[in-house]
Design an enzyme around this catalytic site. Sequence first.
Site, PDB file in Angstrom:
ATOM      1  CD  GLU A  42      -1.855  -2.186  -5.724  1.00 59.83           C
ATOM      2  OE1 GLU A  42      -1.916  -0.903  -5.695  1.00 59.83           O
ATOM      3  OE2 GLU A  42      -2.059  -2.616  -7.220  1.00 59.83           O
ATOM      4  CG  ASP A  85      -1.351  -3.748 -10.450  1.00 51.23           C
ATOM      5  OD1 ASP A  85      -0.718  -3.047  -9.436  1.00 51.23           O
ATOM      6  OD2 ASP A  85      -1.334  -3.720 -11.264  1.00 51.23           O
TER       7      ASP A  85
END
Length: 603
Positions: free
Chosen positions: A388, A345
């Site tokens: 991401e 993330d």
Amino acid sequence: MNFRPSLRLVAASVLAMLATACSTPAPVQEPLAVAQATAAAKPPAAVPGRFKDNPIVYFLITDRFENGNPSNDHAYGRQKDGKDEIGTFHGGDLKGVTNKLKQGWFKELGVNAIWITAPYEQIHGWVVGGNKEFKHYAYHGYYALDFTTLDQSMGTPEELREMVDTAHAQGIRILFDVVMNHPGYLDIQSAKDLGLKVLWPDSEKATLTDYHGYIDYNNFNFTQWWGRDWVRAGLPGYIDGGRDDQTMQLAYLPDFRTESTEFVKLPAFLQKRQPFTPPPPAPAPKGKKARKAAAAAAAQPAPQPYPGKPDTNARDLPDTTVRGYLITWLTDWVREYGIDGFRADTVKHVEPAAWAELKTTATKALAEWKSKNPGKKIDDEPFWMVGEYWGKGPERDSLHDHGFDALINFEFQTDVAKPDAMFARYAKLLSGRPGYTALNYLSSHDTSLFDRKKLEEAGAGLLLSPGAVQIFYGDETARPLGPVPDSDPQQATRSDMNWSSMDTALLAHWRRLGTFRQRHVALARGEHRALGDAPYTFSRIDKESGDRVVVAMNAAGSRAIVTGDTFPEGTKVRDAYSGQPGIVTGGRVALDARRWVLLERAP
């Protein structure tokens, strides 16, 4: 038993063979040679390919997927908020994922990896969600409290192990969502549970409108939380957040100092959270006075363990930086359970060197687990990591040289509207073995759900696209949006899986496409060639393996589907969508098309 013929018999046999060879024309050997040549040129019926060449990832928010163990629904005293339940824990857990694995849910979709939200312990209570609209709990796994232990709402270590083993037995990998940029906020409930004295009296009465008034943000007791050496937090005794991507406080969250080269000790709250170990018994006292003193000491209350859940696995590590601790904590899950990969993330907010180190360490940890568990591993493929990084497209990026096998492709949601142009562009970038891939998706928890009325066409675009694919839970069943907060619309993308209201026709469509893709690495890595416009028809051929397919989109009725020279004349093929057989005749296959045609060599 040994059988040794006489020399005389051997000599006679050799003479007979020579005589036959001299009197028999050479063409007798042609059938074997032709058969061998034909076999060598004949494309295989199906080639799934290595995982890294054809990832089919199913992303689910564990809490919103399936409740397999209702007994953990109110862990740490978590409650519903009595309204829309936008940001509360809904009950989904690891046991629920295992139940669906056993039912074959993922196998029937062709999935070869499941990405679950971070299962390690999250903050216990809630913070203010949106513009004071809802109680926001850490159901999504992005507000970590303790990276070393499972969150009780997710399940037990035994349930995690069962889930991973069940997936591996089906050839399905497990990927964890991980965060190295930040831990969670310090919420009121966690502060109480951890014994951090930073709350004003009656904090249990806090509401959405006055929540922050019950936290003393000027209190230096905040240093007993993560501490200055670990995070930037803008609190008393801490460093303020910076102004660049890697030092800023994202959404006011504490920012881990992963770039620091200073060695650190375990944060104060984790040190105090260690299981209480009573001191060894003292030797028996000698003398009346000593025995009296010992009796008086024994009458005193025994020391108690630190408040909270005293089973952290966090320990002081010698000569270790913040980055080193985080990487150790995250890769211990790999070493212990055989986790196959990470979805990282907020990649842009952590220095690339940290991601590279995470990948190297995780790869070693997975190899170690596989060596100890040869009967449980899927194969010997290395650890896999996808990142991401907001806004990235399908092109190669320098981050692919810092540990990432793939990056999430944020352009796909719009590119899929024109599949012919998208297929051609993506195949130029991703065909062959370029050393990276792009993870394409229709819907996500961070953007939006794709138009529910267009999931048939878009599903075909996704599952036939070059690169890797991510199925977001419920795209295959037309899961509807949840309640939509005005100030945080992404929450609506995280509704409960619609098990009782599935679009079964859509599900059957996705299953046909998904299992077809799983059999054919050519779809992910093959050379793309357009064969016809009406209906749009193309071939994909993977030169390395010989895998090949022909696809026609929006083809209906009796048709002669163009195959060109993809399959040799007379090849028996099968339409994987309708199950119809066919034979290539004159570079075409006659079929009764059911809108989507998926031609593969007949098994």
